[in-house]
Design a protein around this motif. Structure first.
Motif, mmCIF file in Angstrom:
data_model
loop_
_atom_site.group_PDB
_atom_site.id
_atom_site.type_symbol
_atom_site.label_atom_id
_atom_site.label_comp_id
_atom_site.label_asym_id
_atom_site.label_seq_id
_atom_site.Cartn_x
_atom_site.Cartn_y
_atom_site.Cartn_z
ATOM 1 N N UNK A 64 0.829 -1.201 0.000
ATOM 2 C CA UNK A 64 0.000 0.000 0.000
ATOM 3 C C UNK A 64 0.868 1.258 0.000
ATOM 4 N N UNK A 65 1.958 1.234 0.779
ATOM 5 C CA UNK A 65 2.881 2.373 0.797
ATOM 6 C C UNK A 65 3.521 2.560 -0.573
ATOM 7 N N UNK A 66 3.828 1.456 -1.226
ATOM 8 C CA UNK A 66 4.376 1.515 -2.583
ATOM 9 C C UNK A 66 3.369 2.140 -3.540
ATOM 10 N N UNK A 67 2.108 1.746 -3.449
ATOM 11 C CA UNK A 67 1.085 2.299 -4.331
ATOM 12 C C UNK A 67 0.888 3.791 -4.077
ATOM 13 N N UNK A 68 0.953 4.212 -2.823
ATOM 14 C CA UNK A 68 0.843 5.644 -2.519
ATOM 15 C C UNK A 68 1.960 6.426 -3.222
ATOM 16 N N UNK A 69 3.164 5.895 -3.198
ATOM 17 C CA UNK A 69 4.277 6.598 -3.845
ATOM 18 C C UNK A 69 4.088 6.641 -5.359
ATOM 19 N N UNK A 70 3.635 5.543 -5.927
ATOM 20 C CA UNK A 70 3.388 5.507 -7.372
ATOM 21 C C UNK A 70 2.262 6.468 -7.757
ATOM 22 N N UNK A 71 1.234 6.548 -6.918
ATOM 23 C CA UNK A 71 0.129 7.459 -7.205
ATOM 24 C C UNK A 71 0.580 8.911 -7.125
ATOM 25 N N UNK A 72 1.435 9.230 -6.176
ATOM 26 C CA UNK A 72 1.944 10.599 -6.071
ATOM 27 C C UNK A 72 2.775 10.954 -7.302
ATOM 28 N N UNK A 73 3.557 10.019 -7.807
ATOM 29 C CA UNK A 73 4.314 10.265 -9.037
ATOM 30 C C UNK A 73 3.365 10.471 -10.214
ATOM 31 N N UNK A 129 -6.301 10.609 -1.398
ATOM 32 C CA UNK A 129 -5.261 10.751 -2.418
ATOM 33 C C UNK A 129 -5.861 10.772 -3.820
ATOM 34 N N UNK A 130 -6.839 9.906 -4.058
ATOM 35 C CA UNK A 130 -7.476 9.865 -5.383
ATOM 36 C C UNK A 130 -8.282 11.133 -5.639
ATOM 37 N N UNK A 131 -8.928 11.639 -4.577
ATOM 38 C CA UNK A 131 -9.676 12.898 -4.721
ATOM 39 C C UNK A 131 -8.727 14.042 -5.081
ATOM 40 N N UNK A 132 -7.532 14.023 -4.519
ATOM 41 C CA UNK A 132 -6.548 15.055 -4.833
ATOM 42 C C UNK A 132 -6.152 15.001 -6.303
ATOM 43 N N UNK A 133 -5.990 13.792 -6.832
ATOM 44 C CA UNK A 133 -5.667 13.640 -8.250
ATOM 45 C C UNK A 133 -6.800 14.189 -9.105
ATOM 46 N N UNK A 134 -8.025 13.819 -8.767
ATOM 47 C CA UNK A 134 -9.177 14.280 -9.555
ATOM 48 C C UNK A 134 -9.347 15.787 -9.465
#
Length: 228
Positions: A64-73, A129-134
């Motif tokens: 999950x921590x890995x996915x958070x980093x990938x999502x931030x990138x 995090x997903x809301x921030x992307x959107x």
């Protein structure tokens, strides 16, 4: 001698560590594309990276921590390439270039976007995090529509709501056209075709035409629909 400067040995170790971390992230994208985030195991990711499973925890606390980093990138890349300052005053050129950038990013990183969206349904941290992307995408597209309105385009539309609806359409369309198991799992949709269709949909959805050329108001259109 600068005592704070890292030694050559430490520099090599840090460089090797950075390379391994990046290899794990790229391997995660491939593994998630194959099995999906929920099913993928750390051992699967490390097998893709050709590293031992135990090495994973030198860089990430959890998958999950890995996915958070990938999502931030993913978010940062969208910000740099899609939400960049306008480089032309032509609203249609702006629209096309940004759609092309979004399509390219999504095509390359759809496993990350898909995994993050799925996790946002069950995890509050991923939901934020997903809301921030959107919201980033919505702000960017809303600004584009506002710029077009200053030139007489897109009359009378709520730019924020329009941007929200269009971003939703764009995200899910990109998923269906790129992800395994989407609408066309056996069909390859090339960049030119995708961009042409997406641009046409956006242009017509927003009513991307000058006020001087707009002969049908919202009320007239509504009356026409009611009469059918």
């Amino acid at each position: 001698m600068d005592v704070d400067s890292p030694s050559p040995v430490r520099k090599r170790a840090r460089h090797k560590g950075d390379a391994t971390r990046e290899a794990v992230k790229q391997a995660a994208k491939r593994a998630i594309a194959i099995d999906g985030f929920a099913a993928v195991k750390i051992a699967d990711i490390m097998a893709q990276a050709e590293r031992s499973p135990g090495a994973f925890y030198l860089y990430f606390r959890s998958k999950e921590a890995l996915l958070h980093e990938l999502l931030e990138e993913f978010r940062q890349r969208l910000k740099q390439e899609v939400n960049r300052p306008a480089d032309t005053e032509d609203p249609l050129e702006n629209l096309t270039s940004r759609l092309a950038a979004f399509w390219k990013i999504y095509r390359e990183d759809w496993p990350i976007a898909t995994a993050a969206f799925q996790m946002s349904m069950v995890d509050q941290q991923f939901a934020r995090a997903w809301r921030s992307v959107r919201q980033q995408g919505i702000r960017g597209l809303s600004t584009m529509i506002q710029l077009a309105q200053r030139q007489g385009y897109s009359p009378g539309i709520d730019t924020e709501l329009a941007a929200s609806a269009l971003c939703s359409m764009l995200e899910y369309t990109c998923y269906n056209w790129t992800a395994k198991g989407g609408d066309f799992p056996e069909r390859f949709i090339d960049d030119e075709t995708a961009l042409k269709v997406l641009t046409q949909l956006f242009v017509h959805a927003v009513g991307w035409q000058p006020l001087s050329n707009s002969n049908v108001s919202y009320d007239a259109a509504r009356a026409l629909i009611a009469a059918r």
